[in-house]
Design a protein around this motif. Structure first.
Motif, PDB file in Angstrom:
ATOM      1  N   GLY A  58       0.792  -1.227   0.000  1.00  0.00           N
ATOM      2  CA  GLY A  58       0.000   0.000   0.000  1.00  0.00           C
ATOM      3  C   GLY A  58       0.820   1.272   0.000  1.00  0.00           C
ATOM      4  O   GLY A  58       0.299   2.338   0.317  1.00  0.00           O
ATOM      5  N   PHE A  59       2.106   1.196  -0.364  1.00  0.00           N
ATOM      6  CA  PHE A  59       2.991   2.357  -0.263  1.00  0.00           C
ATOM      7  C   PHE A  59       2.471   3.536  -1.075  1.00  0.00           C
ATOM      8  O   PHE A  59       2.370   4.651  -0.577  1.00  0.00           O
ATOM      9  CB  PHE A  59       4.397   1.985  -0.729  1.00  0.00           C
ATOM     10  N   TYR A  60       2.135   3.314  -2.340  1.00  0.00           N
ATOM     11  CA  TYR A  60       1.733   4.419  -3.205  1.00  0.00           C
ATOM     12  C   TYR A  60       0.359   4.950  -2.848  1.00  0.00           C
ATOM     13  O   TYR A  60       0.023   6.086  -3.156  1.00  0.00           O
ATOM     14  CB  TYR A  60       1.764   3.975  -4.672  1.00  0.00           C
ATOM     15  N   HIS A  61      -0.453   4.117  -2.172  1.00  0.00           N
ATOM     16  CA  HIS A  61      -1.813   4.544  -1.867  1.00  0.00           C
ATOM     17  C   HIS A  61      -1.852   5.605  -0.777  1.00  0.00           C
ATOM     18  O   HIS A  61      -2.831   6.333  -0.661  1.00  0.00           O
ATOM     19  CB  HIS A  61      -2.654   3.337  -1.432  1.00  0.00           C
ATOM     20  N   GLN A  62      -0.794   5.742   0.012  1.00  0.00           N
ATOM     21  CA  GLN A  62      -0.799   6.712   1.107  1.00  0.00           C
ATOM     22  C   GLN A  62      -0.689   8.140   0.587  1.00  0.00           C
ATOM     23  O   GLN A  62      -0.957   9.079   1.324  1.00  0.00           O
ATOM     24  CB  GLN A  62       0.350   6.424   2.068  1.00  0.00           C
ATOM     25  N   PHE A  63      -0.318   8.299  -0.676  1.00  0.00           N
ATOM     26  CA  PHE A  63      -0.173   9.633  -1.244  1.00  0.00           C
ATOM     27  C   PHE A  63      -1.366   9.944  -2.140  1.00  0.00           C
ATOM     28  O   PHE A  63      -1.477   9.444  -3.272  1.00  0.00           O
ATOM     29  CB  PHE A  63       1.131   9.736  -2.053  1.00  0.00           C
ATOM     30  N   ASP A  64      -2.290  10.744  -1.640  1.00  0.00           N
ATOM     31  CA  ASP A  64      -3.441  11.206  -2.432  1.00  0.00           C
ATOM     32  C   ASP A  64      -4.219  10.047  -3.041  1.00  0.00           C
ATOM     33  O   ASP A  64      -4.597  10.081  -4.220  1.00  0.00           O
ATOM     34  CB  ASP A  64      -2.985  12.160  -3.553  1.00  0.00           C
ATOM     35  N   GLU A  65      -4.475   9.022  -2.233  1.00  0.00           N
ATOM     36  CA  GLU A  65      -5.269   7.883  -2.698  1.00  0.00           C
ATOM     37  C   GLU A  65      -4.706   7.315  -4.008  1.00  0.00           C
ATOM     38  O   GLU A  65      -5.427   7.017  -4.960  1.00  0.00           O
ATOM     39  CB  GLU A  65      -6.746   8.291  -2.909  1.00  0.00           C
ATOM     40  N   GLY A  66      -3.413   7.184  -4.066  1.00  0.00           N
ATOM     41  CA  GLY A  66      -2.775   6.710  -5.283  1.00  0.00           C
ATOM     42  C   GLY A  66      -2.900   5.213  -5.485  1.00  0.00           C
ATOM     43  O   GLY A  66      -3.698   4.534  -4.846  1.00  0.00           O
ATOM     44  N   GLU A  67      -2.070   4.685  -6.366  1.00  0.00           N
ATOM     45  CA  GLU A  67      -2.136   3.276  -6.728  1.00  0.00           C
ATOM     46  C   GLU A  67      -1.553   2.388  -5.632  1.00  0.00           C
ATOM     47  O   GLU A  67      -0.727   2.820  -4.844  1.00  0.00           O
ATOM     48  CB  GLU A  67      -1.356   3.043  -8.028  1.00  0.00           C
ATOM     49  N   TYR A  68      -1.988   1.143  -5.630  1.00  0.00           N
ATOM     50  CA  TYR A  68      -1.339   0.132  -4.810  1.00  0.00           C
ATOM     51  C   TYR A  68      -0.196  -0.479  -5.620  1.00  0.00           C
ATOM     52  O   TYR A  68      -0.141  -0.367  -6.840  1.00  0.00           O
ATOM     53  CB  TYR A  68      -2.341  -0.934  -4.368  1.00  0.00           C
ATOM     54  N   LEU A  69       0.695  -1.149  -4.922  1.00  0.00           N
ATOM     55  CA  LEU A  69       1.921  -1.636  -5.540  1.00  0.00           C
ATOM     56  C   LEU A  69       1.638  -2.610  -6.681  1.00  0.00           C
ATOM     57  O   LEU A  69       2.282  -2.550  -7.726  1.00  0.00           O
ATOM     58  CB  LEU A  69       2.795  -2.309  -4.476  1.00  0.00           C
ATOM     59  N   ALA A  70       0.683  -3.524  -6.485  1.00  0.00           N
ATOM     60  CA  ALA A  70       0.394  -4.509  -7.518  1.00  0.00           C
ATOM     61  C   ALA A  70      -0.088  -3.844  -8.803  1.00  0.00           C
ATOM     62  O   ALA A  70       0.341  -4.200  -9.905  1.00  0.00           O
ATOM     63  CB  ALA A  70      -0.653  -5.497  -7.012  1.00  0.00           C
ATOM     64  N   ARG A  71      -0.977  -2.870  -8.664  1.00  0.00           N
ATOM     65  CA  ARG A  71      -1.473  -2.174  -9.854  1.00  0.00           C
ATOM     66  C   ARG A  71      -0.375  -1.345 -10.501  1.00  0.00           C
ATOM     67  O   ARG A  71      -0.235  -1.310 -11.728  1.00  0.00           O
ATOM     68  CB  ARG A  71      -2.649  -1.284  -9.475  1.00  0.00           C
ATOM     69  N   TYR A  72       0.426  -0.685  -9.654  1.00  0.00           N
ATOM     70  CA  TYR A  72       1.528   0.122 -10.167  1.00  0.00           C
ATOM     71  C   TYR A  72       2.511  -0.742 -10.959  1.00  0.00           C
ATOM     72  O   TYR A  72       2.962  -0.362 -12.048  1.00  0.00           O
ATOM     73  CB  TYR A  72       2.230   0.799  -8.998  1.00  0.00           C
ATOM     74  N   ALA A  73       2.822  -1.930 -10.422  1.00  0.00           N
ATOM     75  CA  ALA A  73       3.755  -2.826 -11.104  1.00  0.00           C
ATOM     76  C   ALA A  73       3.193  -3.281 -12.442  1.00  0.00           C
ATOM     77  O   ALA A  73       3.915  -3.344 -13.450  1.00  0.00           O
ATOM     78  CB  ALA A  73       4.052  -4.033 -10.216  1.00  0.00           C
ATOM     79  N   TRP A  74       1.905  -3.618 -12.469  1.00  0.00           N
ATOM     80  CA  TRP A  74       1.309  -4.065 -13.729  1.00  0.00           C
ATOM     81  C   TRP A  74       1.308  -2.945 -14.772  1.00  0.00           C
ATOM     82  O   TRP A  74       1.616  -3.178 -15.943  1.00  0.00           O
ATOM     83  CB  TRP A  74      -0.114  -4.574 -13.496  1.00  0.00           C
ATOM     84  N   ASN A  75       0.959  -1.739 -14.355  1.00  0.00           N
ATOM     85  CA  ASN A  75       0.914  -0.620 -15.306  1.00  0.00           C
ATOM     86  C   ASN A  75       2.295  -0.356 -15.911  1.00  0.00           C
ATOM     87  O   ASN A  75       2.423  -0.096 -17.115  1.00  0.00           O
ATOM     88  CB  ASN A  75       0.398   0.642 -14.616  1.00  0.00           C
ATOM     89  N   GLN A  76       3.332  -0.431 -15.097  1.00  0.00           N
ATOM     90  CA  GLN A  76       4.680  -0.213 -15.617  1.00  0.00           C
ATOM     91  C   GLN A  76       5.111  -1.358 -16.534  1.00  0.00           C
ATOM     92  O   GLN A  76       5.780  -1.134 -17.551  1.00  0.00           O
ATOM     93  CB  GLN A  76       5.674  -0.065 -14.455  1.00  0.00           C
ATOM     94  N   TRP A  77       4.731  -2.578 -16.175  1.00  0.00           N
ATOM     95  CA  TRP A  77       5.045  -3.735 -17.033  1.00  0.00           C
ATOM     96  C   TRP A  77       4.339  -3.608 -18.382  1.00  0.00           C
ATOM     97  O   TRP A  77       4.938  -3.837 -19.435  1.00  0.00           O
ATOM     98  CB  TRP A  77       4.629  -5.018 -16.316  1.00  0.00           C
ATOM     99  N   ARG A  78       3.072  -3.241 -18.321  1.00  0.00           N
ATOM    100  CA  ARG A  78       2.278  -3.094 -19.545  1.00  0.00           C
ATOM    101  C   ARG A  78       2.824  -1.980 -20.437  1.00  0.00           C
ATOM    102  O   ARG A  78       2.837  -2.098 -21.678  1.00  0.00           O
ATOM    103  CB  ARG A  78       0.826  -2.792 -19.160  1.00  0.00           C
ATOM    104  N   ASP A  79       3.301  -0.912 -19.819  1.00  0.00           N
ATOM    105  CA  ASP A  79       3.793   0.236 -20.583  1.00  0.00           C
ATOM    106  C   ASP A  79       5.244   0.079 -21.010  1.00  0.00           C
ATOM    107  O   ASP A  79       5.823   0.995 -21.611  1.00  0.00           O
ATOM    108  CB  ASP A  79       3.648   1.513 -19.753  1.00  0.00           C
ATOM    109  N   GLY A  80       5.864  -1.070 -20.675  1.00  0.00           N
ATOM    110  CA  GLY A  80       7.230  -1.311 -21.099  1.00  0.00           C
ATOM    111  C   GLY A  80       8.277  -0.597 -20.280  1.00  0.00           C
ATOM    112  O   GLY A  80       9.417  -0.415 -20.746  1.00  0.00           O
ATOM    113  N   THR A  81       7.914  -0.173 -19.049  1.00  0.00           N
ATOM    114  CA  THR A  81       8.877   0.524 -18.184  1.00  0.00           C
ATOM    115  C   THR A  81       8.983  -0.175 -16.824  1.00  0.00           C
ATOM    116  O   THR A  81       8.807   0.455 -15.769  1.00  0.00           O
ATOM    117  CB  THR A  81       8.448   1.990 -17.982  1.00  0.00           C
ATOM    118  N   PRO A  82       9.257  -1.477 -16.808  1.00  0.00           N
ATOM    119  CA  PRO A  82       9.263  -2.213 -15.523  1.00  0.00           C
ATOM    120  C   PRO A  82      10.373  -1.794 -14.576  1.00  0.00           C
ATOM    121  O   PRO A  82      10.267  -2.007 -13.368  1.00  0.00           O
ATOM    122  CB  PRO A  82       9.445  -3.668 -15.965  1.00  0.00           C
ATOM    123  N   LEU A  83      11.449  -1.188 -15.104  1.00  0.00           N
ATOM    124  CA  LEU A  83      12.548  -0.804 -14.225  1.00  0.00           C
ATOM    125  C   LEU A  83      12.138   0.262 -13.215  1.00  0.00           C
ATOM    126  O   LEU A  83      12.788   0.420 -12.174  1.00  0.00           O
ATOM    127  CB  LEU A  83      13.729  -0.304 -15.051  1.00  0.00           C
TER     128      LEU A  83
END
Length: 679
Positions: free
Chosen positions: A554-579
């Motif tokens: 839940g790290f990213y969610h603490q900032f302005d109701e942001g993303e959770y880690l699992a969703r954040y990881a998937w979005n970066q993987w999908r967009d070709g920026t997993p690093l």
């Protein structure tokens, strides 16, 4: 006449009770899995001649194990060499026939499941070894593969210890080698100090010659640690082990007492003295009867003293299950002395279930004591569950239960002391929002090789729970705070209060009471109460993702109701920026490919459809071999937080880390103490 009849009834009743009492404490513990060897280059097709011959061999070995007096048998089936099957089992020389039979039967089921369609396999337990091959290997001097394990605790006087260990092991190696065709097995005790003993064991398969057995054992001795409190080294044909506690059945190895001298029959007495003889007989009968009645009363007192323990551990349909843990019971006085009466100086931490204390037993062994509070929501059922499960499960990546205490209002669990606290203490050290007791310098110690070692150990521990142990266990609360790290940073899975046993053929179960932590829960479990081995795979995937990213789910969610880690990881993987997801401290030119492959595996583990998630066996295989290409992950399942109820609702692209539990971070030996709130 009536008096004699009364005495007879009293004696019979006492004898009957004594028999029942003893019988109720005579069950065998489940075999302890050590390792598995499968040659993944030679397979047979289902319903083939080899499979038929293999089944014949394994059935023959299982049958022979029920009657074997020397704990060893071989079997061969088939006429043509390509389709011939050869097998053997070897049980440890001190175990009973029933324990041997049970171990071989368990090994047969597990090895066929884990080494599916493979022509060559060996499985080792602490109590036995089972092996089969499509070539004849009997009496062959095969030194590979070999395995070594060591206790994590160091010896205080390595020089003295190495000398005693070398002399003792050399002695039993010679004794075992000369054991003849019955058993090539030997054990020996040696005094290290006035208060401490060394226990050693050596064994070969009886089909080896004396010279081959000795050669194998001598090579195994070279691989034993010289500065640890325990260790073992074994291969296909022999093994050695030493510990500072009696790990074998010492009573079974006791020498047979010499036959008693029998007096010659007394001359026939005159009939006039028959009354005197009768009186003597009656006096003896009364004495024996009185002794049995006294024994009966003593047993009653003992049972009354342990009444609460019996009530807690009584399981419908399994009246003997208490025996598995009876030998682990500690007196309250022992625990109080070990922890200095639960002093503040001994306190390691606390959580919703109570407190954790560091202690030291009279033999010098360090322990961690989990003291459940009287107001704890973990009741007798959860306490019983944790004791019974952990007592039956032993693996290098599971925390080891040393004992328990159940006296008065106290419910105590004594575990091995694991000095390096829990994984979250190291992993989230820079994020004080999630880990208040963390040291910011600790996370810098977790380089990528160490993280990979930790996650591989966790995977092996979960594989043992799911497939390699006699019981199929669903943990249901796998998370970073439940992963303890020993002195060498080896991971140990802890907290089995919420675990559940599955049958051999059971794949799924439903439950009304949802327990665990929502951030780690699979969608089918959180919303429908359906759990399986794939539920644990989902939790493992989230945990693995946190290890790679170095951030809480839940790290990213603490900032302005942001993303959770699992969703954040998937979005970066999908967009070709997993690093962007990866912890910058672990990414370099040498580790980048492996880290990205691990991220790929993470996303497979958190798929919405349980059928798409890999098994832990597949996960271990993907982690240990780069020759297997993981399939492409699909869109994982996430949760959205319900503002009205605060519970997770599964939706694509959203996630909730709302927890059914509240945990407080612990200090040393961070045993998970989770307070449950049912849905």
């Amino acid at each position: 006449m009536s008096s004699c009849f009364t005495i007879f009834l009293s004696l019979s009743f006492s004898s009957f009770f004594f028999f029942v009492f003893v019988q109720n404490f005579s069950t065998e513990a489940a075999p302890t899995f050590l390792d598995l060897f499968c040659v993944r280059i030679s397979f047979f097709t289902p319903n083939s001649t080899y499979e038929s011959n293999l089944n014949t061999v394994l059935s023959s070995l299982s049958s022979n194990a029920t009657t074997s007096t020397n704990g060893f048998a071989t079997a061969t089936a088939g006429q043509n060499p390509p389709d011939q099957a050869h097998g053997l089992f070897l049980c440890r020389g001190d175990v009973s026939i029933s324990t041997c039979s049970d171990c071989v039967a368990t090994g047969k089921l597990v090895v066929l499941r884990r080494c599916r369609n493979q022509r060559v396999a060996t499985i080792w337990y602490d109590e036995c070894m089972l092996r089969y091959d499509n070539r004849s290997f009997f009496s062959a001097l095969e030194m590979k593969p070999s395995y070594q394990t060591a206790n994590t605790l160091n010896i205080t006087d390595p020089t003295r210890f190495a000398q005693v260990l070398g002399q003792t092991m050399d002695t039993i190696a010679k004794r075992a080698s000369n054991g003849g065709s019955g058993k090539k097995f030997a054990v020996e005790e040696a005094n290290l100090t006035s208060l401490q003993k060394l226990y050693t064991l050596a064994q070969c398969t009886p089909d080896l010659t004396t010279s081959d057995c000795n050669r194998c054992l001598q090579e195994r001795l070279l691989n034993l640690p010289q500065d640890k409190q325990g260790g073992r080294s074994f291969t296909l044909i022999c093994g050695v082990r030493f510990e500072l506690f009696p790990f074998y059945n010492t009573s079974a190895m006791a020498p047979v007492p010499p036959p008693q001298f029998r007096r010659p029959p007394a001359p026939e007495r005159p009939k006039g003295k028959s009354n005197k003889s009768t009186m003597i007989t009656i006096a003896i009968t009364i004495s024996v009867g009185g002794f049995m009645v006294l024994l009966f009363l003593t047993c009653c007192l003992l049972r009354r003293k342990g009444k609460r323990m019996h009530e807690v551990f009584k399981v419908k349909g399994d009246a003997n299950e208490l025996t598995t843990v009876e030998s682990l019971q500690f007196d309250l006085a022992t625990i109080q002395a070990a922890t200095n009466d639960f002093s503040l100086e001994s306190k390691l931490g606390e959580g919703g279930f109570g407190e954790v204390f560091q202690g030291k037993l009279p033999n010098g062994q360090q322990i961690a004591v989990k003291r459940l509070s009287q107001s704890s929501r973990q009741g007798d059922e959860e306490f019983k569950n944790e004791v019974l499960l952990v007592a039956k499960l032993q693996h290098r990546n599971l925390v080891r239960l040393l004992g328990f205490c159940l006296e008065g209002d106290e419910k105590l669990l004594a575990y091995e002391f694991v000095p390096n606290k829990s994984l979250d203490y190291f992993l989230f050290a820079h994020n004080e929002f999630w880990c208040n007791n963390a040291d910011p310098q600790k996370s810098d110690q977790l380089n990528w090789p160490l993280r990979y070692k930790i996650v591989y150990g966790i995977a092996r521990g979960m594989l043992y729970l799911h497939e390699e142990s006699r019981l199929r266990i669903i943990h249901r609360d796998l998370k970073c705070s439940n992963i303890l790290l020993d002195s060498e940073m080896n991971p140990k899975i802890s907290d089995f209060g919420m675990a559940r046993i599955f049958g051999v053929d059971q794949t799924q179960a439903n439950i009304d009471k949802i327990v665990g932590t929502f951030g780690y829960m699979s969608p089918e479990y959180a919303m429908h109460g359906q759990f399986s081995v794939k539920s644990d795979v989902y939790s493992f995937g989230i945990l693995f993702l946190e290890i790679i990213c170095g951030k809480k789910n839940g790290f990213y969610h603490q900032f302005d109701e942001g993303e959770y880690l699992a969703r954040y990881a998937w979005n970066q993987w999908r967009d070709g920026t997993p690093l962007k997801v990866l912890d910058p401290t672990i990414v370099d030119s040498n580790s980048r490919v492996q880290v990205l492959r691990c991220l790929h595996i993470c996303l497979l583990c958190i798929q919405e459809d349980p059928a798409i998630r890999p098994t832990m066996a597949t996960v271990v295989l993907m982690l240990s071999s780069n020759s297997i290409t993981p399939p492409s992950p699909r869109h994982p399942a996430f949760f959205v937080r319900s503002k009205s109820r605060g519970l997770g609702i599964p939706m694509k692209g959203l996630e909730s880390n709302q927890s059914t539990s509240r945990t407080k971070p612990l200090s040393n030996n961070n045993l998970s103490l989770t307070e449950l709130y049912p849905r």
